[in-house]
Design a protein around this motif. Structure first.
Motif, short mmCIF file in Angstrom:
data_model
loop_
_atom_site.label_atom_id
_atom_site.label_comp_id
_atom_site.label_asym_id
_atom_site.label_seq_id
_atom_site.Cartn_x
_atom_site.Cartn_y
_atom_site.Cartn_z
N TYR A 115 69.77 20.02 -5.62
CA TYR A 115 69.99 20.79 -4.40
C TYR A 115 71.08 21.83 -4.65
CZ TYR A 115 71.53 21.81 0.37
OH TYR A 115 71.88 22.44 1.54
N TRP A 116 70.85 23.05 -4.17
CA TRP A 116 71.82 24.14 -4.35
C TRP A 116 72.09 24.80 -3.01
CZ3 TRP A 116 75.15 26.50 -7.50
CH2 TRP A 116 75.50 27.82 -7.24
N ASP A 117 73.37 24.89 -2.64
CA ASP A 117 73.78 25.63 -1.45
C ASP A 117 75.04 26.44 -1.73
OD1 ASP A 117 75.74 23.72 -1.55
OD2 ASP A 117 75.49 23.01 0.50
N GLY A 118 75.19 26.84 -2.98
CA GLY A 118 76.41 27.48 -3.46
C GLY A 118 77.18 26.50 -4.32
N THR A 119 76.93 25.23 -4.11
CA THR A 119 77.43 24.14 -4.94
C THR A 119 76.21 23.34 -5.39
OG1 THR A 119 79.44 24.03 -3.61
CG2 THR A 119 78.97 22.15 -5.01
N ALA A 120 76.22 22.90 -6.63
CA ALA A 120 75.09 22.16 -7.18
C ALA A 120 75.26 20.66 -6.94
CB ALA A 120 74.96 22.44 -8.67
N TYR A 121 74.18 20.01 -6.49
CA TYR A 121 74.14 18.57 -6.28
C TYR A 121 72.90 18.03 -6.97
CZ TYR A 121 77.34 19.74 -2.47
OH TYR A 121 78.38 20.23 -1.73
N ALA A 122 73.02 16.84 -7.56
CA ALA A 122 71.87 16.23 -8.23
C ALA A 122 71.86 14.74 -7.97
CB ALA A 122 71.94 16.51 -9.73
N ALA A 123 70.65 14.15 -8.07
CA ALA A 123 70.49 12.71 -7.89
C ALA A 123 69.38 12.21 -8.79
CB ALA A 123 70.16 12.39 -6.43
N ALA B 20 75.17 19.18 -13.07
CA ALA B 20 74.42 19.86 -12.01
C ALA B 20 74.79 21.34 -11.98
CB ALA B 20 74.69 19.21 -10.66
N ASP B 21 76.06 21.66 -12.18
CA ASP B 21 76.49 23.06 -12.24
C ASP B 21 75.81 23.80 -13.39
OD1 ASP B 21 78.16 22.87 -10.02
OD2 ASP B 21 79.94 22.40 -11.23
N ALA B 22 75.74 23.15 -14.54
CA ALA B 22 75.08 23.78 -15.70
C ALA B 22 73.60 24.01 -15.42
CB ALA B 22 75.27 22.91 -16.94
N PHE B 23 72.96 23.02 -14.79
CA PHE B 23 71.55 23.16 -14.44
C PHE B 23 71.35 24.30 -13.44
CE2 PHE B 23 67.58 21.64 -12.37
CZ PHE B 23 66.78 21.53 -13.51
N ALA B 24 72.26 24.40 -12.46
CA ALA B 24 72.19 25.47 -11.47
C ALA B 24 72.36 26.84 -12.12
CB ALA B 24 73.26 25.27 -10.40
N ASN B 25 73.27 26.93 -13.08
CA ASN B 25 73.48 28.20 -13.77
C ASN B 25 72.22 28.66 -14.50
OD1 ASN B 25 76.10 28.54 -12.88
ND2 ASN B 25 76.99 27.50 -14.65
N ILE C 144 67.91 33.00 -13.89
CA ILE C 144 66.53 33.52 -13.77
C ILE C 144 66.27 34.00 -12.36
CG2 ILE C 144 64.08 32.91 -13.93
CD1 ILE C 144 64.93 30.83 -16.07
N PHE C 145 66.70 33.22 -11.36
CA PHE C 145 66.49 33.56 -9.95
C PHE C 145 67.71 34.31 -9.44
CE2 PHE C 145 66.98 32.24 -5.42
CZ PHE C 145 65.90 32.96 -4.93
N SER C 146 67.53 35.57 -9.13
CA SER C 146 68.67 36.42 -8.76
C SER C 146 69.17 36.20 -7.33
CB SER C 146 68.30 37.88 -8.94
OG SER C 146 67.21 38.21 -8.11
N GLY C 147 68.42 35.48 -6.50
CA GLY C 147 68.81 35.32 -5.10
C GLY C 147 69.57 34.04 -4.82
N GLY C 148 70.18 33.43 -5.83
CA GLY C 148 70.86 32.16 -5.65
C GLY C 148 72.02 32.21 -4.68
N ASP C 149 72.66 33.37 -4.55
CA ASP C 149 73.80 33.49 -3.64
C ASP C 149 73.37 33.51 -2.18
OD1 ASP C 149 75.41 33.63 -5.84
OD2 ASP C 149 75.53 35.82 -5.84
N GLU C 150 72.11 33.88 -1.93
CA GLU C 150 71.62 34.04 -0.56
C GLU C 150 70.60 32.97 -0.17
OE1 GLU C 150 69.84 37.68 -1.36
OE2 GLU C 150 71.70 38.79 -1.54
N THR C 151 70.39 32.00 -1.04
CA THR C 151 69.32 31.03 -0.82
C THR C 151 69.83 29.61 -1.04
OG1 THR C 151 67.73 32.66 -1.65
CG2 THR C 151 66.97 30.40 -1.50
N VAL C 152 69.36 28.71 -0.19
CA VAL C 152 69.57 27.28 -0.36
C VAL C 152 68.24 26.71 -0.82
CG1 VAL C 152 69.98 25.14 0.92
CG2 VAL C 152 71.33 27.16 1.43
#
Length: 193
Positions: free
Chosen positions: A83-91, A105-110, A115-123
């Motif tokens: 899950y990504w909302d500006g902070t990465a969470y994993a389970a 989780a941060d490394a996976f989010a990066n 690749i996905f340029s809209g990460g700052d505006e998308t959950v």
């Protein structure tokens, strides 16, 4: 004596009534069209996220092949939520309550957000099983009413299903309904139907 030119009060009231009737017809249609466009946009974002997450999962799979014990693997071998909302969470499960922040989780989010340029505006939320992305759900924020998904589009769902998804939010939504072969809904009570 000259007559003053202008509109009478009756003419102004009639014009205002016509404008009110037209706006009552146009605004709901316009609102519906805007929500549909936002949902289509989120469905497209979900498709891009699906492919980006699959790329990241493949890279992670190659890294974790060297690790013997599944408990030591970031993704494990079974169900996995991200899950990504500006902070990465994993389970290492399909339960949203198990989501937790970590450096992995941060490394996976990066990797996904490169690749996905809209990460700052998308959950978004990704469901992965055995290093294969099964479903992605995304929105502009966690309580967005226009949620998109891939591979099953939210536009293909009925309004009750979309309403349930919007009420739960991206973080708490059940991922089974977005799979290509959806999880069967719980059986209803025979007496209540």
């Amino acid at each position: 004596m000259k007559k003053k030119k202008g509109f009478t009060l009756t003419e102004l009231i009639i014009v205002l009534a016509i404008i009110a009737i037209l706006s009552a017809i146009i605004f709901p249609s316009w609102s519906y069209a805007m929500n549909r466009a936002r949902t289509k946009s989120q469905n497209n974002n979900s498709k891009v996220l699906f492919n980006a997450a699959q790329t990241a999962a493949i890279k992670l799979n190659f890294q974790e092949r060297k690790v013997e014990d599944d408990a030591d693997k970031f993704m494990g071998s079974g169900d996995f939520l991200f899950y990504w909302d500006g902070t990465a969470y994993a389970a290492k499960s399909s339960d949203p309550a198990d989501l937790a922040a970590s450096t992995e989780a941060d490394a996976f989010a990066n990797q996904i957000n490169n690749i996905f340029s809209g990460g700052d505006e998308t959950v978004y939320k990704v469901y992965i099983s055995n290093y294969v992305v099964q479903a992605v759900v995304s929105g502009r924020n966690d309580n967005d009413r226009c949620i998109g998904s891939y591979p099953t589009s939210t536009l293909n769902m009925d309004s009750d299903q979309r309403e349930t998804i919007s009420e739960n939010g991206v973080r708490n939504v059940t991922m089974g309904q977005f799979l290509l072969t959806p999880v069967a809904p719980p059986a209803e009570d025979e007496e209540g139907t």
